[in-house]
Design an enzyme around this catalytic site. Structure first.
Site, PDB file in Angstrom:
ATOM      1  N   GLY A 143      -0.877  15.039  -1.842  1.00 21.45           N
ATOM      2  CA  GLY A 143      -1.149  14.884  -0.416  1.00 21.45           C
ATOM      3  C   GLY A 143      -0.003  15.302   0.493  1.00 21.45           C
TER       4      GLY A 143
ATOM      5  N   ASN B 137       6.669   7.917   3.153  1.00 21.46           N
ATOM      6  CA  ASN B 137       5.302   8.446   3.252  1.00 21.46           C
ATOM      7  C   ASN B 137       4.284   7.648   2.446  1.00 21.46           C
ATOM      8  OD1 ASN B 137       3.205  10.799   3.427  1.00 21.46           O
ATOM      9  ND2 ASN B 137       3.552  10.511   1.221  1.00 21.46           N
TER      10      ASN B 137
ATOM     11  N   TYR C 194      -4.848  -1.766   7.942  1.00 21.29           N
ATOM     12  CA  TYR C 194      -4.198  -0.448   7.942  1.00 21.29           C
ATOM     13  C   TYR C 194      -3.572  -0.134   9.308  1.00 21.29           C
ATOM     14  CZ  TYR C 194      -3.621   4.604   7.317  1.00 21.29           C
ATOM     15  OH  TYR C 194      -3.100   5.869   7.240  1.00 21.29           O
TER      16      TYR C 194
ATOM     17  N   THR D 280      -6.896  14.605   2.485  1.00 21.04           N
ATOM     18  CA  THR D 280      -6.218  14.307   1.222  1.00 21.04           C
ATOM     19  C   THR D 280      -7.116  13.403   0.365  1.00 21.04           C
ATOM     20  OG1 THR D 280      -5.276  12.334   2.182  1.00 21.04           O
ATOM     21  CG2 THR D 280      -3.968  14.356   2.381  1.00 21.04           C
TER      22      THR D 280
ATOM     23  N   MET E 173      -6.647  10.334  -0.112  1.00 19.91           N
ATOM     24  CA  MET E 173      -6.849   9.095   0.659  1.00 19.91           C
ATOM     25  C   MET E 173      -8.040   9.241   1.607  1.00 19.91           C
ATOM     26  SD  MET E 173      -4.379   7.278   3.499  1.00 19.91           S
ATOM     27  CE  MET E 173      -3.212   6.508   2.396  1.00 19.91           C
TER      28      MET E 173
END
Ligand code: NAD
Length: 262
Positions: free
Chosen positions: A17, A89, A154, A189, A191
């Site tokens: 990613g 990251n 999140y 990505t 995710m």
């Protein structure tokens, strides 16, 4: 230990990613890079594919484990002899309605996305300082800017990281360390593939003037810039690499002729 003249970056969550794209960007600029990730097998495959044993070091580690992070930073020091940039990251996304978000969900998201950068920064700052300072880039999110649905844990973790970036910037300046954040818009990505349903993808297009997802390489460019000699007077900032999300209010679908009838 290898040649200490080359600059060195430590990128967390770099097995794939955005982190991997950032690691490749540093390597392309002649830096040495330590790629840290919790997924051992994936990391091994990535390091094999990069095929640069002199310049790329894989480190298996969970960013939320302080002992493992201390060992990882020690490994970077032993192997490369210095550290010039840390990219925080590594992150996880659990998208759920508020009332279905468990305490375990909340705690793990906070541990990785917010406590992880705190642990990694504390561990790495002394090594950064040894060679005159350096740069830290925290990867936040556009979910730090707006309270979008499904992102209680999140979004809050990323908003916390946005503020932590400023705390770090203010205190670490005395050590010669600049600290900034990059807030990505959606990037396709692994995710995103896991949590972006077709409806969520459509929602993103409705709020992004450039009307597309970002590319991993577009994020890597901003991350590298903030770590480079071209950004030496920039600290405490969050750079949104988001196709215009941060600038946008209501009205894009109407402008595009996609609005509701009437
Ligand atoms: P990804 O899932 O493809 O990559 C994340 C990497 O982090 C993986 O290799 C994973 O194994 C690693 N990781 C997860 N937990 C870890 C831990 N505890 N310790 C060490 N490594 C760990 O995701 P990505 O999309 O490349 O995301 C990178 C960062 O960008 C994340 O912080 C994410 O929140 C942020 N971000 C992504 C998007 C997006 O749309 N993809 C948008 C905004 C922000």
């Amino acid at each position: 230990m290898t040649n200490t003249h080359h600059k060195v970056a430590l990128v967390t969550g770099a097995a794939r990613g955005i982190g991997l794209a950032a690691a490749k960007r540093f390597l392309a600029e002649g830096w040495r890079v330590a790629l840290l990730d919790i997924e051992r097998e994936l990391l091994d495959q990535t390091i094999k594919a990069i095929a640069a044993p002199e310049t790329a070091l894989g480190i298996h580690c969970d960013v939320s484990d302080p002992k493992a992070v201390a060992n990882a930073v020690a490994k970077v020091g032993e192997h490369f002899g210095r550290l010039d940039a840390l990219v925080n990251n590594a992150g996880i996304a659990i998208f759920k309605p508020l009332l279905e978000t468990t305490l375990d969900d909340w705690s793990r998201v906070m541990a990785v996305n917010l406590t992880g950068p705190f642990i990694c920064t504390q561990a790495a700052a002394p090594l950064l300082r040894e060679h005159g300072g350096g740069a830290i880039v925290n990867i936040t999110s556009i979910s730090a800017l707006r309270a979008s649905t499904l992102r209680t844990a999140y979004g809050t973790s990323k908003a916390g990281l946005a503020h932590l970036t400023k705390q770090f910037a203010v205190e670490l300046a005395t050590l010669g360390i600049r600290v900034n954040a990059v807030a990505p818009g959606p990037v396709d990505t692994a995710m995103a593939k896991a949590v972006h349903t077709p409806a969520i993808r459509a929602d993103y297009h409705d709020t992004i003037p450039l009307n597309r997802y970002g590319l991993e390489e577009e994020l890597a460019e901003a991350i590298f810039f903030l770590c480079s000699e071209r950004a030496t007077y920039i600290t405490g900032q969050m750079l949104c690499v988001d196709g215009g999300f941060e600038a946008t209010g209501i009205g894009l679908p109407t402008l595009r002729g996609e609005g509701r009838n009437g």
